[in-house]
Write an enzyme that holds these catalytic residues in place. Sequence first.
Site, PDB file in Angstrom:
ATOM      1  N   VAL A 296      -8.244   2.657  -0.538  1.00  0.00           N
ATOM      2  CA  VAL A 296      -9.569   2.042  -0.388  1.00  0.00           C
ATOM      3  C   VAL A 296      -9.855   1.109  -1.566  1.00  0.00           C
ATOM      4  O   VAL A 296     -10.316  -0.021  -1.378  1.00  0.00           O
ATOM      5  CB  VAL A 296     -10.670   3.122  -0.250  1.00  0.00           C
ATOM      6  CG1 VAL A 296     -12.057   2.485  -0.185  1.00  0.00           C
ATOM      7  CG2 VAL A 296     -10.424   3.976   0.989  1.00  0.00           C
ATOM      8  N   CYS A 297      -9.570   1.557  -2.772  1.00  0.00           N
ATOM      9  CA  CYS A 297      -9.814   0.731  -3.960  1.00  0.00           C
ATOM     10  C   CYS A 297      -8.877  -0.475  -3.984  1.00  0.00           C
ATOM     11  O   CYS A 297      -9.287  -1.582  -4.339  1.00  0.00           O
ATOM     12  CB  CYS A 297      -9.649   1.563  -5.222  1.00  0.00           C
ATOM     13  SG  CYS A 297     -10.797   2.950  -5.326  1.00  0.00           S
TER      14      CYS A 297
END
Length: 164
Positions: free
Chosen positions: A57-58
């Site tokens: 996600v990051c």
Amino acid sequence: MTVKFQGNPVTLQGQKINVGDEFRDFVVTKNDLTPLTLKDTSGVRVFLTVPSIDTPVCDLEIRTFNEKIANVQGVTVYTISHDLPFAQARWCGAEGIKNVITASDYKDRAFGEATGTYVKELGLLARTAFVVDSNNKVVYADYLEEITSQPDFDAVLNAAKEAK
């Protein structure tokens, strides 16, 4: 405001930032191990906090901002996490990240305290986005309700484009 990690409520520590606030000073560590403070930055700035740059996600968030900010003049994007500076430098080099500056809050947790983004239960930073104008006023603040969600890229970038 309730913030969750994988659907479970978590506790944010520090001082929450709101639109209209003056962005608080902080000390984080740049990839070359030198300090970075608010006074070392200028112009319109986007400050993102993420749990770890080395997660899917990051990774997607930073790649997306890296791509989108390339077309926006006069705005600097900083991504702050608790990843060690060595890991940040390695990841950015391997992934070709050139338009986002990474810095680490691992040492003093001063950024987490100044922005109310430190997650007590995880020892990491929550996912947030702040846009700060050239006078250090917060013009956009978003504490994502679910830490594993993506920010509203267009809203962040539009706020940055409108800031002076």
